[in-house]
Enzyme design. Sequence first.
Site, short mmCIF file in Angstrom:
data_model
loop_
_atom_site.label_atom_id
_atom_site.label_comp_id
_atom_site.label_asym_id
_atom_site.label_seq_id
_atom_site.Cartn_x
_atom_site.Cartn_y
_atom_site.Cartn_z
CB VAL A 280 -0.88 0.17 1.33
CG1 VAL A 280 -1.50 1.27 1.54
CG2 VAL A 280 -1.87 -1.26 1.24
CD GLU A 285 -2.54 3.41 -3.91
OE1 GLU A 285 -1.77 4.39 -3.76
OE2 GLU A 285 -2.65 2.63 -2.93
CG ASP A 327 6.54 16.25 -49.74
OD1 ASP A 327 7.61 16.79 -50.32
OD2 ASP A 327 5.69 15.99 -50.59
CG ASP A 629 0.44 16.12 -48.62
OD1 ASP A 629 1.13 15.31 -49.17
OD2 ASP A 629 0.19 17.26 -49.28
CG ASP A 633 3.83 11.65 -47.62
OD1 ASP A 633 4.75 11.47 -48.13
OD2 ASP A 633 3.15 12.57 -47.98
CD GLU A 697 3.65 7.14 1.51
OE1 GLU A 697 3.42 6.41 0.57
OE2 GLU A 697 3.12 8.23 1.45
CG ASP A 726 -0.89 9.14 -4.34
OD1 ASP A 726 -0.10 9.88 -3.86
OD2 ASP A 726 -1.21 8.08 -4.39
#
Length: 887
Positions: A280, A285, A327, A629, A633, A697, A726
């Site tokens: 934990v 998280e 291009d 385009d 391509d 922690e 968090d």
Amino acid sequence: MKNKSYHDLSIPAVLESLDTSTEGLSSVKASLRLNKFGPNSLPQAKKLSAIWLFFHQFHNPLIYVLLFALILSFLTAHFVDGWIVLVVILVSGIVGFLQEYKADKALAHLSEMVKYKTRVVRDGAEIIVNQEKVVPGDIIILSPGDKIPADSRLIEAQNLEVIEATLTGESFPSKKSTAVLSQNTSLADRNNMVFMGTVVARGKAKAVVVATGIHTELGHVANLVKEVQSGQTPLQKQLSDFGKTMGLILVGVNILIFGIGILTGKPLFEMFMTSVAVVVSAVPEGLLPAMTVVLAIGTQKLARRKGLVRKMVAAETLGSVSVICTDKTGTITKGEMRVAEIITEKTKVSHDGDSFSSTIQPDGEASHVIALKISLLCNNAIIENPKDSLNDWTIVGDPTEKALLLAARSAGLKKEMWEVEEPRIAEVPFDSEYKFMATLHKQNKGSAVYAKGAPEKILSLSSYVDVEGTKVKLSNDKKDKILKQHQLLTAQGLRVLAVAYQLEDNPIKASEFSKDKVNNLVFVGLIALKDPLRPEIKRTIAQCISAGIRPVIITGDHKLTTMAIVSEAGIKVSADNVVEGSQLDEITDEELQNMVKNVTIFTRVEPKHKIRIIAAFQANGEVVAMVGDGVNDSPAIKKADIGVAVGSGTDVAKETADLVLMDNNFKTIVEAIKRGRIVFNNIRKVVLYLVTDAFSEMIIVGSSVVLGLPLPILPVQILWIKLIEDAAPAISLSFDEIEEDVMSEAPRGKNEPILNTQMKKLIASYSIIMDVTLFSLFFYYWKTSGDLDYARTITFVGLGLASLFYIYSVRGLKLSILHINPFSNKLFTFATAIGIMLFLVALYVPFFNNILHTVPLGINEWLVLGGYVFMSIVVYEVGKKLTIARI
């Protein structure tokens, strides 16, 4: 039939090979061939369902770690923990799904479903059919504006020019003929062929269809797109590595702690619950939702700058781009023909695509004004909406004539006014045989002939030269000077034509006007045309280079044209930096890998070449963006780390791309890269912040087990801290706009992890120093008071408040906290205030005292904790200065 070439066969041989004639197929034979070859269409990519898109969001190693924590929480009856983790997973998935689903919908609106029709000859008569029903052997009839339905061999061609940019990348229309070509002629030079998806610019033609659907050149490109595998983005790889590493660390630490506990005689269940506490404490998280929000916000901000991100993770990958392959047509240039220069006997006037370099008197007699008048009157382009503003005009006609019309209008010359004074009464249309166009105009006294065409042809028909409105004999020296000027302009990649006139006192009758009447002309000057640079491109290219990004031009256009445009854009280039597509066929992939290190321009390339070029750069460790385009391509767009399509491009290109440029502008790509770098910096900040907390922690919980002491902080207290840190604080980092001059740095390495070595040093040093201090405080208060809940409350508040305040230092990766306005991010301020309030609730509301096992604290304890919080900021700032700020 699909593998046969036809450009090297005579027309009778082609017709015989296809079992057809100039009278076309019979309806019965066409129907049989339609059943045999299938509809003349390309296979459509299978659309991903919304359900698939949603569940795809959970294909992530970090999700797997969270799922492990989720299952463990429910198995050990930690239901609150489990529900929190479940909400985190679902929120992350929903945000990612909504962003990508919205992008796909926006892209769908860009494309309008159009059913193209084609004129064909069947049963000896001309009919119109849907493009899908065209079959090999059909005789098709082509006119200006027609979209060519299938690959075809020309059997008749009258001044035919075809725009093939979508297939070859060449900006100028290709001139076509029926002449037989050699077998090894490259695709871009097969002038007796027309290809599916290209457009007729001018002229008329008849052609016999030789390939349809998947067997066309366009179909071959579609197959290439299928075959190309698009790999993971750098961020996806880094997240995968990060998730796997975190999983291994969790397993290793838990085995170690569990083993030590059992060896020291602690109960099995107690050690199992302690292991849950370590999991934990170690799992951040908030990392996944915070990263999702970072990417979503980056995507939305880029959308406001005309960049539509189709895949959310691409928003970050843009920041790691080290090579942009593009291009030139439509991205570096405007993608439209424009007048560049008018050169007469005495003057040279430049045009930037929008206006002339000097003021022009529309009613003057200067030679360049006469040249503009001729280009306006000897012109068939039409403005459909002349009452609208110039930028909104829709002009129908040949691209060259459009450019001449716009140049004349930008100088103040109006065609409608001149046509009233000198109405056109006859025309000699342009023909590739005699290479000029001429128009006959009625004047008050006599008539005028205006001509434009190939410079050498116009010169051969001229006897005089105009010198600022005066007719002067055209000497051989003057002719040589003009021809040399023509050669010089051509060498710069410009398209050049000449204009001339002939005034007759005795009017020429319209019925008598023909090409033979066009002689004894007065030569006026040369008009050079080009596809002009976008106005901001030089500055954008310079910014690109200063950011350590290498621009590479990959085009189907000619060498000299491309070199001229690239040099003008500010990219240093010489002949040694240019490679033609034919050369690529003669070298291995390993040789190409070495070659690309020194090449700036690739010309006359085909789709298969573009894929090899992209792969060569990637093999050298580059992160490649491919901009295009056309259909040609698309395979390279898919192969690249980031595929970029322009909004006016083909549907195939846009469907393949990660990013669609709504304004077709190279500047938007560089802006996207800048945004990508900011996004990655914000991701790094979130990871740095949450992993530092998780590591802190884990150390404080793990060390208490190793030392055989009570847990200094309980799992439920860790979850309360995680609820505070968090959520809002970590996500508020997503909204930061602290750029830290991101475009002055080189792109990060392709394999550089999210947390580099210096960041790991910072995390380790900060965690150890602050945890030793906090553990000492816990031990002191526990031993002096004998109250474990009291001591744990000190640890709980110290760990939580430090997280709420040292994050202000995290906001600047290399920037000191002293140079950051603490109130510039309102969400940050709000998150801090809410966090403090939640800690006060945890300490001073009896209900939460029972749930969290906390006790109220007095003023002395708050002073000690205030000192600890201040110490956390100082330690982090010093650590940052000694580690990541040095990079």
